[in-house]
Design an enzyme around this catalytic site. Sequence first.
Site, PDB file in Angstrom:
ATOM      1  N   TYR A 157      28.672  69.492  55.578  1.00 35.71           N
ATOM      2  CA  TYR A 157      28.788  70.946  55.697  1.00 35.71           C
ATOM      3  C   TYR A 157      30.016  71.523  54.995  1.00 35.71           C
ATOM      4  O   TYR A 157      30.382  72.659  55.271  1.00 35.71           O
ATOM      5  CB  TYR A 157      28.810  71.337  57.175  1.00 35.71           C
ATOM      6  N   SER A 208      27.087  66.334  65.924  1.00 34.48           N
ATOM      7  CA  SER A 208      25.820  66.499  65.227  1.00 34.48           C
ATOM      8  C   SER A 208      25.780  65.533  64.042  1.00 34.48           C
ATOM      9  O   SER A 208      25.915  64.323  64.224  1.00 34.48           O
ATOM     10  CB  SER A 208      25.642  67.956  64.817  1.00 34.48           C
ATOM     11  N   TYR A 209      25.654  66.034  62.809  1.00 33.30           N
ATOM     12  CA  TYR A 209      25.636  65.136  61.652  1.00 33.30           C
ATOM     13  C   TYR A 209      26.941  64.341  61.576  1.00 33.30           C
ATOM     14  O   TYR A 209      26.951  63.157  61.217  1.00 33.30           O
ATOM     15  CB  TYR A 209      25.442  65.959  60.376  1.00 33.30           C
ATOM     16  N   TRP A 241      16.845  73.443  59.708  1.00 32.72           N
ATOM     17  CA  TRP A 241      18.012  72.660  59.289  1.00 32.72           C
ATOM     18  C   TRP A 241      17.775  72.044  57.908  1.00 32.72           C
ATOM     19  O   TRP A 241      18.673  72.034  57.063  1.00 32.72           O
ATOM     20  CB  TRP A 241      18.322  71.569  60.303  1.00 32.72           C
ATOM     21  N   ASP A 247      21.468  70.813  75.137  1.00 35.41           N
ATOM     22  CA  ASP A 247      21.538  70.355  73.756  1.00 35.41           C
ATOM     23  C   ASP A 247      20.251  69.649  73.363  1.00 35.41           C
ATOM     24  O   ASP A 247      19.556  69.064  74.195  1.00 35.41           O
ATOM     25  CB  ASP A 247      22.728  69.408  73.579  1.00 35.41           C
ATOM     26  N   HIS A 272      23.926  73.065  71.740  1.00 35.04           N
ATOM     27  CA  HIS A 272      24.416  72.173  70.697  1.00 35.04           C
ATOM     28  C   HIS A 272      25.859  72.473  70.293  1.00 35.04           C
ATOM     29  O   HIS A 272      26.597  71.576  69.888  1.00 35.04           O
ATOM     30  CB  HIS A 272      23.499  72.275  69.477  1.00 35.04           C
TER      31      HIS A 272
END
Length: 582
Positions: free
Chosen positions: A68, A137-138, A185, A262, A296
């Site tokens: 990101y 997350s990622y 996403w 989440d 999330h």
Amino acid sequence: MSFLPSATLKSRRFATSRERLPTMQPNYAVDMRLNIRTPMRDGVDLSSDIYLPKASGKFPTVLMRTPYDNNTPLMIEKAMRLANSGYACVIQDVRGRWDSDGVHYALFGHGPDGFDTQEWIGQQEWSDGKIGMAGGSYLGWVQWQSAPHRSQYLTCIAPRVMCGDLYSGLIHPGGAFQLNVALTWGMRTNGRTAQSIDYHNWTEAFRSIPLIDMDQQAGRTLQFWRDWVTHSEYDSYWDSVNVENKWGEIAAPALIMGGWYDLYSHNTFINFNGLRLHGRTPEARQSQLIVGPWPHALSVSTKTGDVDFGSNSLYDLEDLELRWFDYWLKGIDNGIVGEAPLRLFIMGVNEWRDESEWPLARTDWQKWYLHSSGNANTLLGDGSLSPVEPGEEPADHFVYDPDFPVQTVGGNNCCSPHIVPWGPYDQRDVEMRSDVLCYTSEPLAADLEVTGPIKVVLYAVTDGLDTDWTAKLVDVSTSGYAKNLCDGIVRARYREGFAAPKLLQPGQTYQYEIDLAVTGNVFRKGHRIRIEVSSSNFPRFDRNHNTGNDLGTDAEMRRAQQTVQHSRAHPSHVLLPVIPRQ
């Protein structure tokens, strides 16, 4: 899986019986070294921004790897705080993203790159040889991917809101396709830089068929999308990145963070148990987990969806993470590993509680059975829910039309709440549909805590070769407000496992187990427990066309005649993890 990186917004920490004086941190000035080329084993260079304390000596390192952009304000601010506190901080663009070379293929290939980066860091003149990893997350996924490679320098990790198994945790939960997150996403995180998704007509995009061409209908061709759709069964594609069969290869302890609302609520507990029970080292078996009433983005607001859980629900996760790093990377005896390994926010009473294991050892597993006189359709029907076993009762029926699916209203969604909202919302509009069966208990005579994994066992019949079954656990207040707690889905062809689909015999009764993930909630006195049953939850999940055809290429739809049985021979029920009052 776009999120507020590492949840860097400050929030109030709850009070506990273990009140402590804050650890005094140094306050170093910071030296920035940007776009440092970091070589991988195949000759590709990745871009690393390095933030160092301006002081002589060597420092432990916190590594964050992101798709990101490593140059966002939130990332830089976190790196500066860590460097102020005596840590080297390395923020790296993953392969093929932003300033890093190579080709990006979503979610795959990060194990070797993470290992190579850790080995490179360990050999730098400013490194003391200890590395921790951070991010959610990622950014959590890349931690789990690199951990089994066991770099000699990787000492601890702090993954937030992420699964270990992409198949069941992200793309194909219950065998269905998790449409909303995969498409929104995927459209945002393809190519080299971030892409806008705010000008699409998502109502139309989600409804386009066949599924495999939905990316093109939305304006892009995404190879990973097509691979995700094509690999609808669990196969070597998914197994190659599944961390859940590698717990014994992970030596580093993990501080895991999650939320009841989440996307990965259930997976955080799987990861916690995986390391606590099967981690390679005693250190890995000291992993910890915290779960709040959060979506999330974790602890950034007291309000999730419709519900304000109060100021006590906020938690300073940055402070918690720093204590974790201070212990494992600096050797500061701050007592964190002596604290309870599991910290849960119990909704309904809105209180934090420390626990030692999952599921809780004192759980009273109770079967609450579905009942009706054959008319459980809508919340106005005669469906009921109780611990009393059913006798000879008529079945309930509805028509599932994939052209008019039940709409998603909140829940465990990600990652664009302005497109598909996340969290708790009033479900009564959903429950007024004739294709939603509602089974509701009598008002409770006393508070009832339900904390643990939730499962619905359903005996059901359809007139086609394949269909879906969905279920939802709902807390109904004295006003009638119907708050969703958790939900799940099972695709009928995968009822016996995700590796070998088996189509149905039309008209035959089958037993289905629907995993509703997890919750921690006290149903207050006077509230009622409700179970919803239907066959769609769209666009969180794709629609089953009821044809039995290939799921990705099917452009045909048919209505399904659905029957839910609840009799002595077919006792459909929900298994509730009831926690006795103390």
